[in-house]
Design a protein around this motif. Sequence first.
Motif, PDB file in Angstrom:
ATOM      1  N   GLN A 193      48.477 -41.632  25.488  1.00 17.78           N
ATOM      2  CA  GLN A 193      47.471 -42.288  25.819  1.00 17.78           C
ATOM      3  C   GLN A 193      46.139 -42.343  24.826  1.00 17.78           C
ATOM      4  N   ASP A 194      46.194 -41.221  24.096  1.00 17.05           N
ATOM      5  CA  ASP A 194      45.124 -41.176  23.111  1.00 17.05           C
ATOM      6  C   ASP A 194      45.662 -40.139  22.029  1.00 17.05           C
ATOM      7  N   VAL A 195      44.803 -40.081  20.899  1.00 18.08           N
ATOM      8  CA  VAL A 195      45.388 -39.383  19.683  1.00 18.08           C
ATOM      9  C   VAL A 195      45.235 -37.720  19.942  1.00 18.08           C
ATOM     10  N   LYS A 196      44.531 -37.486  20.634  1.00 19.29           N
ATOM     11  CA  LYS A 196      44.254 -35.883  20.926  1.00 19.29           C
ATOM     12  C   LYS A 196      45.901 -35.508  21.820  1.00 19.29           C
ATOM     13  N   ALA A 197      45.944 -36.360  22.691  1.00 20.25           N
ATOM     14  CA  ALA A 197      47.205 -35.751  23.553  1.00 20.25           C
ATOM     15  C   ALA A 197      48.433 -35.918  22.627  1.00 20.25           C
ATOM     16  N   THR A 198      48.491 -36.696  21.691  1.00 24.74           N
ATOM     17  CA  THR A 198      49.693 -37.075  20.926  1.00 24.74           C
ATOM     18  C   THR A 198      49.615 -35.957  19.814  1.00 24.74           C
ATOM     19  N   LEU A 199      48.405 -35.613  19.167  1.00 24.30           N
ATOM     20  CA  LEU A 199      48.539 -34.325  18.344  1.00 24.30           C
ATOM     21  C   LEU A 199      48.962 -32.906  19.167  1.00 24.30           C
ATOM     22  N   THR A 200      48.514 -32.797  20.459  1.00 25.04           N
ATOM     23  CA  THR A 200      48.736 -31.815  21.238  1.00 25.04           C
ATOM     24  C   THR A 200      50.323 -31.383  21.301  1.00 25.04           C
ATOM     25  N   LYS A 201      51.338 -32.505  21.489  1.00 25.96           N
ATOM     26  CA  LYS A 201      52.640 -32.541  21.661  1.00 25.96           C
ATOM     27  C   LYS A 201      53.142 -31.920  20.314  1.00 25.96           C
ATOM     28  N   VAL A 202      52.384 -32.001  19.271  1.00 23.73           N
ATOM     29  CA  VAL A 202      52.753 -31.403  17.873  1.00 23.73           C
ATOM     30  C   VAL A 202      52.463 -29.832  18.060  1.00 23.73           C
ATOM     31  N   GLU A 203      51.293 -29.711  18.128  1.00 25.15           N
ATOM     32  CA  GLU A 203      50.631 -28.263  18.476  1.00 25.15           C
ATOM     33  C   GLU A 203      51.506 -27.290  19.185  1.00 25.15           C
ATOM     34  N   LEU A 204      51.876 -27.823  20.293  1.00 23.99           N
ATOM     35  CA  LEU A 204      52.696 -27.224  21.335  1.00 23.99           C
ATOM     36  C   LEU A 204      54.251 -27.146  20.899  1.00 23.99           C
ATOM     37  N   GLY A 205      54.659 -27.673  19.782  1.00 28.32           N
ATOM     38  CA  GLY A 205      56.024 -27.818  19.517  1.00 28.32           C
ATOM     39  C   GLY A 205      57.015 -28.521  20.193  1.00 28.32           C
ATOM     40  N   GLU A 206      56.398 -29.250  21.151  1.00 26.03           N
ATOM     41  CA  GLU A 206      57.025 -30.318  21.946  1.00 26.03           C
ATOM     42  C   GLU A 206      58.031 -31.314  21.298  1.00 26.03           C
ATOM     43  N   VAL A 207      57.267 -31.749  19.914  1.00 29.75           N
ATOM     44  CA  VAL A 207      57.865 -32.694  19.118  1.00 29.75           C
ATOM     45  C   VAL A 207      57.817 -32.282  17.723  1.00 29.75           C
ATOM     46  N   ASP A 208      58.602 -33.015  17.091  1.00 31.51           N
ATOM     47  CA  ASP A 208      59.088 -32.554  15.752  1.00 31.51           C
ATOM     48  C   ASP A 208      57.961 -33.213  14.574  1.00 31.51           C
ATOM     49  N   ALA A 209      57.256 -34.475  15.006  1.00 30.82           N
ATOM     50  CA  ALA A 209      56.216 -35.062  14.291  1.00 30.82           C
ATOM     51  C   ALA A 209      55.356 -36.090  15.208  1.00 30.82           C
ATOM     52  N   ALA A 210      54.434 -36.444  14.434  1.00 31.41           N
ATOM     53  CA  ALA A 210      53.473 -37.530  15.375  1.00 31.41           C
ATOM     54  C   ALA A 210      52.697 -38.136  14.050  1.00 31.41           C
ATOM     55  N   LEU A 211      52.449 -39.490  14.588  1.00 33.25           N
ATOM     56  CA  LEU A 211      51.582 -40.235  13.757  1.00 33.25           C
ATOM     57  C   LEU A 211      50.298 -40.211  14.428  1.00 33.25           C
ATOM     58  N   VAL A 212      49.375 -39.509  13.746  1.00 32.35           N
ATOM     59  CA  VAL A 212      47.960 -39.516  14.143  1.00 32.35           C
ATOM     60  C   VAL A 212      47.091 -39.502  13.109  1.00 32.35           C
ATOM     61  N   TYR A 213      45.654 -39.294  13.212  1.00 31.07           N
ATOM     62  CA  TYR A 213      44.644 -39.751  12.434  1.00 31.07           C
ATOM     63  C   TYR A 213      44.657 -38.422  11.353  1.00 31.07           C
ATOM     64  N   LYS A 214      44.213 -38.989  10.261  1.00 32.28           N
ATOM     65  CA  LYS A 214      43.912 -37.658   9.392  1.00 32.28           C
ATOM     66  C   LYS A 214      42.678 -36.816   9.790  1.00 32.28           C
ATOM     67  N   THR A 215      41.889 -37.328  10.463  1.00 33.93           N
ATOM     68  CA  THR A 215      40.851 -36.511  10.785  1.00 33.93           C
ATOM     69  C   THR A 215      41.208 -35.576  11.801  1.00 33.93           C
ATOM     70  N   ASP A 216      42.160 -36.054  12.629  1.00 30.94           N
ATOM     71  CA  ASP A 216      42.628 -34.925  13.729  1.00 30.94           C
ATOM     72  C   ASP A 216      43.478 -33.876  12.993  1.00 30.94           C
ATOM     73  N   VAL A 217      44.142 -34.117  12.192  1.00 28.29           N
ATOM     74  CA  VAL A 217      45.119 -33.117  11.413  1.00 28.29           C
ATOM     75  C   VAL A 217      43.989 -32.249  10.862  1.00 28.29           C
ATOM     76  N   ILE A 218      43.047 -32.732  10.253  1.00 29.21           N
ATOM     77  CA  ILE A 218      41.695 -31.831   9.687  1.00 29.21           C
ATOM     78  C   ILE A 218      41.330 -30.774  10.954  1.00 29.21           C
ATOM     79  N   ALA A 219      40.894 -31.395  12.018  1.00 34.88           N
ATOM     80  CA  ALA A 219      40.312 -30.868  13.135  1.00 34.88           C
ATOM     81  C   ALA A 219      41.307 -29.789  13.727  1.00 34.88           C
ATOM     82  N   SER A 220      42.521 -30.076  13.546  1.00 31.67           N
ATOM     83  CA  SER A 220      43.216 -28.987  14.212  1.00 31.67           C
ATOM     84  C   SER A 220      43.238 -27.381  13.557  1.00 31.67           C
ATOM     85  N   ALA A 221      42.542 -27.268  12.460  1.00 32.34           N
ATOM     86  CA  ALA A 221      42.259 -26.281  11.671  1.00 32.34           C
ATOM     87  C   ALA A 221      43.450 -25.312  11.488  1.00 32.34           C
TER      88      ALA A 221
END
Length: 268
Positions: free
Chosen positions: A184-212
């Motif tokens: 439903q939003d980009v943070k939830a999408t990125l979380t799937k990658v952070e948790l290793g539940e998916v291999d890839a996602a399309l998210v904003y550049k800023t969210d990749v940076i914010a993932s530290a």
Amino acid sequence: MFRRLSRWAIALPVAFALAGLAGCGSGGPATSMTAASSAPAAGGGAKEVTVFAAASLTGTFTDLGKTFEAAHPGTTVKFNFGSSATLAQQITQGAPADVFAAASPATMKTVTDASLASVPTTFVRNMLEIAVPKDNPAKVDELKDLTDSKVKVALCAEQVPCGAAAIKALDAAGLKVKPVTLEQDVKATLTKVELGEVDAALVYKTDVIASAGKVQGIEFPEADKAINDYPIATLAKAPAGDLAKQFVDLVLSQQGKDVLTKAGFEAP
């Protein structure tokens, strides 16, 4: 104000379900309420300004909220971060808010068409990247790799700005991707990658940076065809109209621009 927003948090999911707006795949709420500070300054009556903002603005707007509070003793900035589409629906349903910052003109238009906001101002732009886990187990290097049926992909739902941008980028490349989940939003999408539940996602550049460093970002040329403009506006029924205008002024100021560009946003 918080109590009023809490009642909306209970009532609005029903309205969204009727409107066809699904909740995020984790089962959690589509939006979250945070406050830069909850303690009013000593002396004088406390004041609040409530800002509804796209999930991708969470870090930068939280920082700007603290700056605003420091410059306005006794004032609390409360945020409702989430999908711009969901936030727009909340506003049109009557949720009390002072400022709306959306991740696309289309979602802002929902509010302005209802005569519920001032003329919006585009304050930043954002573009997509492919986010993959740090070890990149699927060996994703470019956008066409996401079409491989063996690669588990997460996308934002089509009705939210990051999802609409993903579709535009994929269409520009002439590619079709079958995601294993739509969030439903980009943070939830990125979380799937952070948790290793998916291999890839399309998210904003800023969210990749914010993932530290929790994920790595892969640029792709078609992202230039799907850049999102972010508009901001005060709301017509803002309970704190003067504070709303001052918060927007901060976002549009050089100080605001510095915070946003440092996080990876681009000037409009």
